[in-house]
Each structure stands twice: as structure tokens, then as C-alpha cells.
Design a protein around this motif. Structure first.
Motif, short mmCIF file in Angstrom:
data_model
loop_
_atom_site.label_atom_id
_atom_site.label_comp_id
_atom_site.label_asym_id
_atom_site.label_seq_id
_atom_site.Cartn_x
_atom_site.Cartn_y
_atom_site.Cartn_z
N ARG A 146 -1.10 20.41 27.36
CA ARG A 146 -1.44 20.94 28.69
C ARG A 146 -2.47 22.06 28.59
NH1 ARG A 146 4.17 20.56 29.23
NH2 ARG A 146 4.53 22.80 29.25
N SER A 193 -5.46 32.10 42.34
CA SER A 193 -5.57 30.77 42.97
C SER A 193 -6.07 30.88 44.41
CB SER A 193 -4.22 30.05 42.93
OG SER A 193 -3.21 30.84 43.51
N PHE A 230 -8.49 16.73 41.60
CA PHE A 230 -8.58 17.74 40.54
C PHE A 230 -7.44 18.74 40.70
CE2 PHE A 230 -12.90 16.30 41.29
CZ PHE A 230 -13.40 16.09 40.00
N VAL A 231 -6.85 19.14 39.57
CA VAL A 231 -5.84 20.20 39.54
C VAL A 231 -6.21 21.18 38.44
CG1 VAL A 231 -3.43 20.80 39.14
CG2 VAL A 231 -3.99 18.75 40.45
N PHE A 232 -6.38 22.44 38.79
CA PHE A 232 -6.74 23.47 37.82
C PHE A 232 -5.68 24.57 37.81
CE2 PHE A 232 -10.95 21.93 39.36
CZ PHE A 232 -11.33 21.27 38.20
N THR A 233 -5.16 24.89 36.65
CA THR A 233 -4.31 26.07 36.51
C THR A 233 -5.21 27.26 36.18
OG1 THR A 233 -3.87 25.38 34.22
CG2 THR A 233 -2.17 24.93 35.86
N ALA A 242 0.26 27.23 33.48
CA ALA A 242 -0.09 26.11 32.62
C ALA A 242 1.02 25.80 31.62
CB ALA A 242 -1.40 26.40 31.88
N TRP A 261 0.84 14.51 37.42
CA TRP A 261 0.22 14.15 38.69
C TRP A 261 -0.03 12.66 38.72
CZ3 TRP A 261 0.46 17.94 42.03
CH2 TRP A 261 0.54 19.25 41.56
N THR A 283 -5.77 11.77 38.75
CA THR A 283 -6.05 13.20 38.84
C THR A 283 -6.61 13.73 37.53
OG1 THR A 283 -4.26 13.48 40.42
CG2 THR A 283 -5.07 15.47 39.34
N SER A 289 -7.22 17.10 35.39
CA SER A 289 -6.68 18.45 35.35
C SER A 289 -7.31 19.24 34.21
CB SER A 289 -5.16 18.43 35.19
OG SER A 289 -4.80 17.77 34.00
N HIS A 346 -7.34 23.61 32.44
CA HIS A 346 -6.83 24.97 32.48
C HIS A 346 -7.99 25.95 32.50
CE1 HIS A 346 -4.37 28.43 31.98
NE2 HIS A 346 -4.77 28.69 30.75
N GLN A 358 -14.07 14.99 32.42
CA GLN A 358 -12.98 15.79 31.86
C GLN A 358 -13.52 16.83 30.89
OE1 GLN A 358 -9.28 15.54 32.38
NE2 GLN A 358 -9.81 17.58 31.59
#
Length: 279
Positions: free
Chosen positions: A26, A130, A194-197, A203, A210, A214, A216, A218, A266
Motif C-alpha cells: 500500500r 485532504s 483515483f484514490v490518494f492517501t 495509508a 477499491w 481505481t 491509487s 500515496h 500509475q
């Protein structure tokens, strides 16, 4: 290579070694300090050392010393090699039985179709970083993106220093509120492209994968909420965090999303997350 595969599978067959591997996956391509790994997984240092040593011996994890700190990262070539071996060996001549449920571009060969893309930014409290990211992307490229933010343990109120910065930068804060990540995980939740921590703690937490295609990454940044000192010093920390996130958002918004294949896309978002904040 084939000799290593059984050893790697045996190593990953232990639940807690697998947990270490999954957390590092992750966080890829970050190098995560041993102390952070131990805290995130509630492991004693000597127990963690045993697990990462086994992962290193199987070739799945690398170690680097930075000062007095040991840091660990996934060896992605070895991880891909192991997964590829399983797929090719088990599905030899019958690729249709190993295709993912979503048949659209799992190989990374195709690009995204032109439309508005849904983007979710996650941190723990959903009160500053965020919220910054959501506001910046909405105002920077709202014609191409729908921006959301959420927290794994959201605070009841947004941070007042964060709100002050957003107001000074001309953002509409009336549309903002702290939200739990669960709002984006149910059957009625929007599909996320898109998912960003944006914080390490979020994270590191175990969340459901997801669904769909998606992408993703960090994009961790230090928490300005934890800065101590005068109000001026605290305000400066929030301004610096805002500036760092804006730089990343400018880079993200400039990506040719519809012409990059998924593997290239990515890598591009991973590279943005590795950029160092200025100042």
C-alpha cells in the motif's frame, strides 16, 4: 526464479508476514521506517524484525539504513514475478479463467476514456490535508474532475488554521465538511477513478480494496496540525502544506489521462507522490 516461488508463497502464508507485505504494498514506492511498521501493525520490534527478515530472505522486501533508522520497501519486480508465475502456470492455455471480474484493461494496455474523473483524497482526520486537496483540485480543474475527501477517523470540525488558509486562497469553504471513508464504500457510493492517501497513518490502515479499475497512490505529507509554536508558526506550516499539495495537484491535472496506458498512469501518480515539498 521458480525455486524462489515456493519459498515466497510459504513466507506469505503466515498471516502477520502477509500483513507486513500488504502494508508495504500500500505504501509502495515509499520506504517505511521499522518503528512505523511496528506501530501500525501493533507488533513488538523484535517480532517485526523476524517477519521482515523472512520477507527479505525470500526476496520480496529490501532494507535500507537511514541514520539509526531501518526502512523497508517492497521489491516490486519480485512481487510481480511471483504473481506472474502463478497466473502463467495456473492459466497456461486458458487465460479466460484467470481474467479479473472487470474485463476492461486489466493488463494496463488501454487508457481511460474521456469524461469527468472522480478523485478521493483520504487522511485520518479529514480536517486539513485532504480538505486542502479536495478544494485545490475542485477549483483548479473542476471541469475535468469531481473531487472528494474523507477520513478514516474524521474529526467533528475542520481545522480553523486550514479554513483560514483556504479562505485566503479564495476557496469556498461552505461546501466542505468532515466525512467518513465509509460514505465512499457502499453500493450507492460514486465510482472512484483515483484514490490518494495524503497521510501515512491513513495509508497504513487496513481498508477494503477499491472496486473496479481505481488507480491509487500515496501522497503523504507531514501533518501541520501537529506543529507546535506560535499561531504564526502554525499558520506557516499550513501554508506550506497547502503549497505542496497545490504543486502536486498542478502536476496531476496536467497528466494526459486519456492517452496514457494504466501502467504509465500509475507510475506517473506514484512519481508525483515522491516529489519533495519545497522549502
Amino acid at each position: 526464479m521458480e525455486i524462489m516461488i515456493p519459498n515466497r508463497l510459504s513466507t506469505l502464508g503466515h498471516p502477520q508476514r502477509l500483513a507486513v507485505f500488504r502494508l508495504l504494498m500500500r505504501r509502495y514506492p515509499d520506504r517505511v521506517p521499522a518503528t512505523e511498521l511496528a506501530q501500525a501493525l501493533a507488533l513488538k520490534p523484535n517480532t517485526l524484525s523476524t517477519y521482515v527478515n523472512a520477507l527479505m530472505q525470500s526476496g520480496l522486501v529490501s532494507q535500507e539504513r537511514v541514520g539509526t533508522s531501518l526502512r523497508y520497501a517492497i521489491k516490486m519486480d519480485a512481487a510481480r514475478e511471483t504473481i506472474d508465475y502463478l497466473l502463467h502456470d495456473c492459466c497456461r492455455g486458458r487465460p479466460e479463467i484467470c481474467a479479473p471480474n472487470s474485463h476492461s484493461s486489466s493488463t494496463g494496455g488501454s487508457s481511460m476514456t474521456a469524461r469527468k474523473f472522480n478523485v478521493l483524497f483520504i487522511c485520518t482526520g479529514n480536517s486539513a490535508r485532504s480538505i486542502f486537496a479536495e478544494s485545490i483540485l475542485r477549483d483548479l480543474a473542476g471541469d475535468r474532475f469531481v473531487a472528494f475527501s474523507a477520513g478514516t477517523k474524521p474529526r467533528s470540525e475542520l481545522n480553523p488554521f486550514a479554513l483560514d488558509v483556504l479562505k485566503q486562497k479564495g476557496h469556498d469553504v461552505a461546501v466542505l465538511r468532515a466525512k467518513n471513508i465509509s460514505e465512499f464504500q457502499g453500493p450507492d457510493a460514486p465510482h472512484l477513478d483515483f484514490v490518494f492517501t495524503v497521510c501515512d497513518q491513513a495509508a497504513n490502515e487496513e481498508c477494503p480494496a477499491w472496486q473496479g479499475q481505481t488507480i491509487s497512490a500515496h501522497w503523504g505529507l507531514s501533518d501541520p496540525v501537529k506543529v507546535e509554536g506560535t499561531d504564526a508558526e502554525k499558520s506557516l506550516a499550513f501554508h506550506q502544506t497547502y503549497g505542496a499539495l497545490r504543486n502536486r495537484m498542478v502536476g496531476f491535472a496536467a497528466l494526459p489521462l486519456t492517452s496514457l496506458d494504466r501502467i504509465s498512469l500509475q507510475k506517473a501518480v506514484d512519481d508525483i507522490g515522491q516529489s519533495k515539498p519545497e522549502g
